[in-house]
Design an enzyme around this catalytic site. Structure first.
Site, PDB file in Angstrom:
ATOM      1  N   LYS A  40       0.840  -1.209   0.000  1.00  0.00           N
ATOM      2  CA  LYS A  40       0.000   0.000   0.000  1.00  0.00           C
ATOM      3  C   LYS A  40       0.873   1.256   0.000  1.00  0.00           C
ATOM      4  O   LYS A  40       2.077   1.183   0.190  1.00  0.00           O
ATOM      5  CB  LYS A  40      -0.905   0.014   1.224  1.00  0.00           C
TER       6      LYS A  40
HETATM    7  C1  PLP Z   1      -5.508  -4.091   0.619  1.00  0.00           C
HETATM    8  C2  PLP Z   1      -6.963  -4.064   0.566  1.00  0.00           C
HETATM    9  C3  PLP Z   1      -7.733  -4.378   1.688  1.00  0.00           C
HETATM   10  C4  PLP Z   1      -7.170  -4.742   3.029  1.00  0.00           C
HETATM   11  O1  PLP Z   1      -6.197  -5.699   2.963  1.00  0.00           O
HETATM   12  P1  PLP Z   1      -5.400  -6.208   4.259  1.00  0.00           P
HETATM   13  O2  PLP Z   1      -4.341  -7.060   3.624  1.00  0.00           O
HETATM   14  O3  PLP Z   1      -6.346  -6.967   5.095  1.00  0.00           O
HETATM   15  O4  PLP Z   1      -4.833  -5.037   4.979  1.00  0.00           O
HETATM   16  C5  PLP Z   1      -9.106  -4.259   1.579  1.00  0.00           C
HETATM   17  N1  PLP Z   1      -9.688  -3.883   0.436  1.00  0.00           N
HETATM   18  C6  PLP Z   1      -8.973  -3.583  -0.666  1.00  0.00           C
HETATM   19  C7  PLP Z   1      -9.703  -3.136  -1.880  1.00  0.00           C
HETATM   20  C8  PLP Z   1      -7.589  -3.680  -0.648  1.00  0.00           C
HETATM   21  O5  PLP Z   1      -6.892  -3.390  -1.744  1.00  0.00           O
END
Ligand code: PLP
Length: 394
Positions: free
Chosen positions: A182
């Site tokens: 992210k």
């Molecule tokens: C990354 C992401 C999440 C959350 O992911 P985690 O790995 O649980 O932190 C949720 N929704 C979307 C659209 C994502 O890209």
């Protein structure tokens, strides 16, 4: 092992020092870093409350539970997303109701969402896929008109703007994720943001085994008993969705550098666009058209022209990988995942736009410190792989 990974966290000495400081402090969970991280993040987006959790998925799960989403309820959402957005709905025992996407923004539109609303609809869960903010303001208006909740899954959109408002400020609550790919990372982690005191309090309690929310207790002057007994008092079913102090310290440092990080990501994206703009058969990421909208670059995903099919796309991805260039098919449609086919009866052809786009996307290596030579290497390899397909087709 590819030489050019799909993504790479941007960790400097500042992050390392912050983590070491926590390790030396002896306080590894439930401490000042978590609270500070919550306050800084909420302040940055302009929300009253931040509730740090152990992942974006946990954040989505908690906020849906806090909104009362449960068995028998429907939540309208997009099939073109990372699977977590929809899984969170299923984790509550509710039914995800997918709608097809807009081929430009790749997001769910308010018009499509509206057609899917029934008496059972409890919420809309909307995503800024790949960091594109388009339609979030209209989805918020739709949810308000129907008196249902909008949950903004802003896990891909940190730093973006929609209709002049920050991503993460829409709906009853928003959720960010801090997995290493992210915009900023805590290793694993996430955060719920909301202006609603009651929802915030419920989330704080549920992330900590259903214990009373310490912030609510501070406000209410309850006489005796409570303060000593609250650690072993469990008012509701809770979870351990806490974020460690180590992770929170990492997040604080990353947040401190966010402006520079976003600028770097934008520069890398523009360099890619510049190098790929004349390449035949490639459709570049669609940026939001409005002056009041800003993309937050989460990943760099191109797509092949309409005459290409999934097999050709997969061969191109395979070719890139063989040349040490990371590549992936972001995202396979959620409704076609085996679990969703089996449990909800979705099938090929249900959402033709999402399916057609999903068959042709290619995510390319994208990280803050990519230099021009690395970007050129990716673009050159992609070009050769596409030319191969063109020759094979003759
Ligand atoms: C990354 C992401 C999440 C959350 O992911 P985690 O790995 O649980 O932190 C949720 N929704 C979307 C659209 C994502 O890209």
């Amino acid at each position: 092992m590819t030489d050019l990974p799909l993504s790479l966290p941007d960790i400097t000495d500042a992050e390392i020092d912050a983590v070491v400081e926590v390790l030396r402090s002896g306080r590894l969970s439930i401490g000042p870093k978590q609270e500070l991280f919550e306050d800084v993040m909420a302040g940055r987006i302009g929300r009253r409350h931040g509730i740090a959790v152990s992942s974006g998925t946990c954040g989505l799960h908690l906020i849906l539970l806090a909104l009362g989403v449960g068995p028998g309820d429907e939540v309208v959402t997009t099939p073109f997303s990372f699977v977590a957005s929809s899984n969170a709905i299923v984790m509550c025992g509710a039914t995800p109701v997918f709608v097809d996407i807009d081929p430009k923004s790749l997001n769910m539109t308010a018009e499509a969402a509206e057609r899917a609303i029934t008496e059972k609809t409890k919420a809309i869960l909307a995503v800024e896929v790949f960091g594109n903010p388009t339609h979030m303001d209209q989805l918020e208006r739709l949810a308000n008109n129907h008196e249902i909740a909008l949950v903004e899954d802003s896990c891909e959109g940190l730093g973006g703007v929609c209709a002049g408002r920050k991503i993460g400020s829409f709906g009853r609550a928003s959720v960010f994720g801090f997995y290493p790919n992210k915009q900023i990372t805590t290793g694993e982690g996430g955060m719920i943001l909301t202006d609603d005191d009651r929802l915030a309090s419920l989330c704080r309690s549920m992330r900590n085994q259903g214990r009373p929310d310490p912030k609510a207790q501070r406000r209410e002057p309850v006489g005796g008993g409570q303060s000593t007994g609250s650690w072993l008092s469990h008012e509701r079913l809770g979870y351990n969705y806490r974020l460690s102090e180590i992770a929170a310290a990492l997040g604080l440092t990353q947040l401190d550098r966010l402006d520079g990080i976003l600028e770097r990501r934008r520069d890398v994206a523009y360099e890619y666009i510049n190098m790929l703009k004349d390449l035949d058969d490639i459709i570049l990421p669609n940026m939001p058209p409005g002056e009041e909208d800003t993309m937050s670059w989460f990943v760099f995903v191109v797509r092949l022209a309409a005459e290409y099919g999934r097999q050709e796309r997969d061969r191109i991805i395979g070719g890139l990988r063989r040349h040490d260039v990371g590549a992936s098919n972001y995202f396979p449609c959620i409704h076609l995942q085996p679990y969703y086919r089996e449990h909800f009866g979705y099938k090929q052809g249900d959402f033709p736009v999402a399916e057609s786009i999903s068959d042709r996307t290619i995510a390319l290596p994208f990280f803050n410190r990519m230099d021009a030579t690395q970007i050129e290497l990716v673009c050159h390899t992609l070009k050769v792989m596409i030319q191969r397909e063109q020759l094979l087709r003759r």
